[in-house]
Design a protein around this motif. Structure first.
Motif, PDB file in Angstrom:
ATOM      1  N   CYS A 158      58.971  45.474  95.590  1.00 18.24           N
ATOM      2  CA  CYS A 158      57.567  45.804  95.365  1.00 18.24           C
ATOM      3  C   CYS A 158      56.932  46.243  96.683  1.00 18.24           C
ATOM      4  CB  CYS A 158      56.829  44.594  94.797  1.00 18.24           C
ATOM      5  SG  CYS A 158      55.067  44.889  94.510  1.00 18.24           S
ATOM      6  N   LEU A 159      56.517  47.517  96.750  1.00 22.01           N
ATOM      7  CA  LEU A 159      55.884  48.057  97.947  1.00 22.01           C
ATOM      8  C   LEU A 159      54.505  48.606  97.599  1.00 22.01           C
ATOM      9  CD1 LEU A 159      58.846  50.020  99.603  1.00 22.01           C
ATOM     10  CD2 LEU A 159      58.008  47.732 100.180  1.00 22.01           C
ATOM     11  N   THR A 160      53.626  48.616  98.583  1.00 22.72           N
ATOM     12  CA  THR A 160      52.274  49.131  98.405  1.00 22.72           C
ATOM     13  C   THR A 160      52.224  50.602  98.793  1.00 22.72           C
ATOM     14  OG1 THR A 160      51.293  46.967  98.852  1.00 22.72           O
ATOM     15  CG2 THR A 160      49.866  48.887  99.116  1.00 22.72           C
ATOM     16  N   LEU A 161      51.703  51.414  97.891  1.00 21.04           N
ATOM     17  CA  LEU A 161      51.577  52.846  98.158  1.00 21.04           C
ATOM     18  C   LEU A 161      50.495  53.075  99.211  1.00 21.04           C
ATOM     19  CD1 LEU A 161      52.433  55.746  97.205  1.00 21.04           C
ATOM     20  CD2 LEU A 161      50.460  55.654  95.672  1.00 21.04           C
ATOM     21  N   THR A 162      50.877  53.697 100.327  1.00 18.85           N
ATOM     22  CA  THR A 162      49.920  53.941 101.413  1.00 18.85           C
ATOM     23  C   THR A 162      49.458  55.392 101.474  1.00 18.85           C
ATOM     24  OG1 THR A 162      51.744  54.305 102.976  1.00 18.85           O
ATOM     25  CG2 THR A 162      50.853  52.066 102.809  1.00 18.85           C
ATOM     26  N   GLY A 163      50.184  56.287 100.809  1.00 16.23           N
ATOM     27  CA  GLY A 163      49.786  57.688 100.803  1.00 16.23           C
ATOM     28  C   GLY A 163      50.758  58.512  99.980  1.00 16.23           C
ATOM     29  N   TRP A 164      50.363  59.745  99.648  1.00 12.73           N
ATOM     30  CA  TRP A 164      51.245  60.624  98.888  1.00 12.73           C
ATOM     31  C   TRP A 164      50.772  62.067  98.999  1.00 12.73           C
ATOM     32  CZ3 TRP A 164      47.362  57.825  96.758  1.00 12.73           C
ATOM     33  CH2 TRP A 164      46.445  58.497  95.943  1.00 12.73           C
ATOM     34  N   SER A 165      51.696  62.974  98.763  1.00 10.16           N
ATOM     35  CA  SER A 165      51.405  64.400  98.703  1.00 10.16           C
ATOM     36  C   SER A 165      52.403  65.021  97.742  1.00 10.16           C
ATOM     37  CB  SER A 165      51.517  65.045 100.088  1.00 10.16           C
ATOM     38  OG  SER A 165      51.316  66.448 100.012  1.00 10.16           O
ATOM     39  N   LEU A 166      51.901  65.491  96.596  1.00  6.27           N
ATOM     40  CA  LEU A 166      52.759  65.986  95.523  1.00  6.27           C
ATOM     41  C   LEU A 166      53.757  64.895  95.140  1.00  6.27           C
ATOM     42  CD1 LEU A 166      53.246  69.696  96.688  1.00  6.27           C
ATOM     43  CD2 LEU A 166      51.664  68.801  94.964  1.00  6.27           C
ATOM     44  N   ASN A 167      55.055  65.149  95.319  1.00  6.66           N
ATOM     45  CA  ASN A 167      56.034  64.136  94.918  1.00  6.66           C
ATOM     46  C   ASN A 167      56.568  63.322  96.099  1.00  6.66           C
ATOM     47  OD1 ASN A 167      57.505  66.270  96.013  1.00  6.66           O
ATOM     48  ND2 ASN A 167      59.280  65.907  94.688  1.00  6.66           N
ATOM     49  N   MET A 168      55.935  63.427  97.266  1.00  5.35           N
ATOM     50  CA  MET A 168      56.326  62.624  98.426  1.00  5.35           C
ATOM     51  C   MET A 168      55.393  61.416  98.514  1.00  5.35           C
ATOM     52  SD  MET A 168      58.665  62.596 100.797  1.00  5.35           S
ATOM     53  CE  MET A 168      59.148  64.316 101.046  1.00  5.35           C
ATOM     54  N   ILE A 169      55.966  60.215  98.424  1.00  5.74           N
ATOM     55  CA  ILE A 169      55.164  58.995  98.430  1.00  5.74           C
ATOM     56  C   ILE A 169      55.542  58.144  99.637  1.00  5.74           C
ATOM     57  CG2 ILE A 169      54.641  58.913  95.966  1.00  5.74           C
ATOM     58  CD1 ILE A 169      57.073  57.247  95.483  1.00  5.74           C
ATOM     59  N   GLN A 170      54.528  57.464 100.214  1.00  4.43           N
ATOM     60  CA  GLN A 170      54.739  56.714 101.452  1.00  4.43           C
ATOM     61  C   GLN A 170      54.444  55.225 101.261  1.00  4.43           C
ATOM     62  OE1 GLN A 170      52.383  59.628 101.989  1.00  4.43           O
ATOM     63  NE2 GLN A 170      54.253  60.846 102.143  1.00  4.43           N
ATOM     64  N   PHE A 171      55.204  54.415 101.990  1.00  2.00           N
ATOM     65  CA  PHE A 171      55.066  52.965 101.923  1.00  2.00           C
ATOM     66  C   PHE A 171      55.220  52.371 103.318  1.00  2.00           C
ATOM     67  CE2 PHE A 171      57.199  54.531  98.123  1.00  2.00           C
ATOM     68  CZ  PHE A 171      56.397  54.047  97.104  1.00  2.00           C
TER      69      PHE A 171
END
Length: 211
Positions: free
Chosen positions: A47-60
């Motif tokens: 379980c990770l917290t989403l910190t950012g995204w752009s289109l289909n690139m998601i960051q944690f």
């Protein structure tokens, strides 16, 4: 909370270490249009917290404890299973998966049969009491049933759909996978440990009842 039914498979594009923690960027296999910063997504069962995204690139952001207990620290350019958190009213198609991975373990063997694929994993000794015949276990975040159990390892049987739609198809003998045992079993085991000899419930009665 999650259900262990994988929504898509992604690829870890970058891992940027910051001290003992790390920033992960994952290229998802699809583009979610309703993401919210701060929501929870399970990455290989973590379980990770989403910190950012752009289109289909998601960051944690992954803390040191997460990297220590899971295989994410070694996942650069590897396929990872992705599942968004369960919403109230959703079907619980797998089992209750918290996203709090207990440990990693080694894949001992993979055997392709006519109708399914058997994966045998080494039993983590510190969690062996939590893995029971016909019980639930999450491997890389996938809800699976323990099909066979020995003193040294346990086996799960994979249907072709699960094999093809998750990162299990990329596994090889000796690979390291994330393990989360059944949360309900953990509470029962903890209750037994605290009650000692005063309880009428024993590990034998639980095993006989199918837990």
């Amino acid at each position: 909370m999650f259900t262990g039914l994988i929504e898509t498979v992604g690829t870890v594009a970058t891992i940027r270490h910051q001290g003992k923690s790390a920033e992960l960027s994952v290229e998802a296999g699809l583009t979610w249009t309703d993401l919210t910063k701060g929501e929870s997504i399970a990455v290989n069962g973590v379980c990770l917290t989403l910190t950012g995204w752009s289109l289909n690139m998601i960051q944690f952001h992954a803390l040191a404890e997460t990297l220590h207990r899971s295989n994410l620290g070694e996942a650069l350019h590897k396929k990872v299973n992705l599942e968004r958190a369960l919403k109230l009213g959703d079907r619980l198609g797998g089992h209750i998966v918290s996203g709090h991975v207990d440990c990693t373990t080694k894949v001992n063997a993979i055997a392709k049969n006519q109708d399914d694929i058997e994966i045998r994993c080494q039993i983590p000794k510190q969690h062996e009491a939590e893995i029971v015949q016909k019980g639930s276990v999450a491997i890389n975040g996938i809800s699976l049933t323990v099909a066979d159990l020995t003193h040294d390892d346990f086996a799960v049987r994979i249907i072709p759909h699960t094999w093809n739609e998750t990162n299990l198809s990329t596994l090889r003998q000796g690979d390291i996978v994330n393990i989360e045992t059944d949360i309900i079993g953990k509470y029962v085991l903890r209750r037994l440990q605290l009650s000692g000899q005063n309880s009428a419930i024993t590990m034998e009665t639980l095993l006989n009842a199918g837990f």
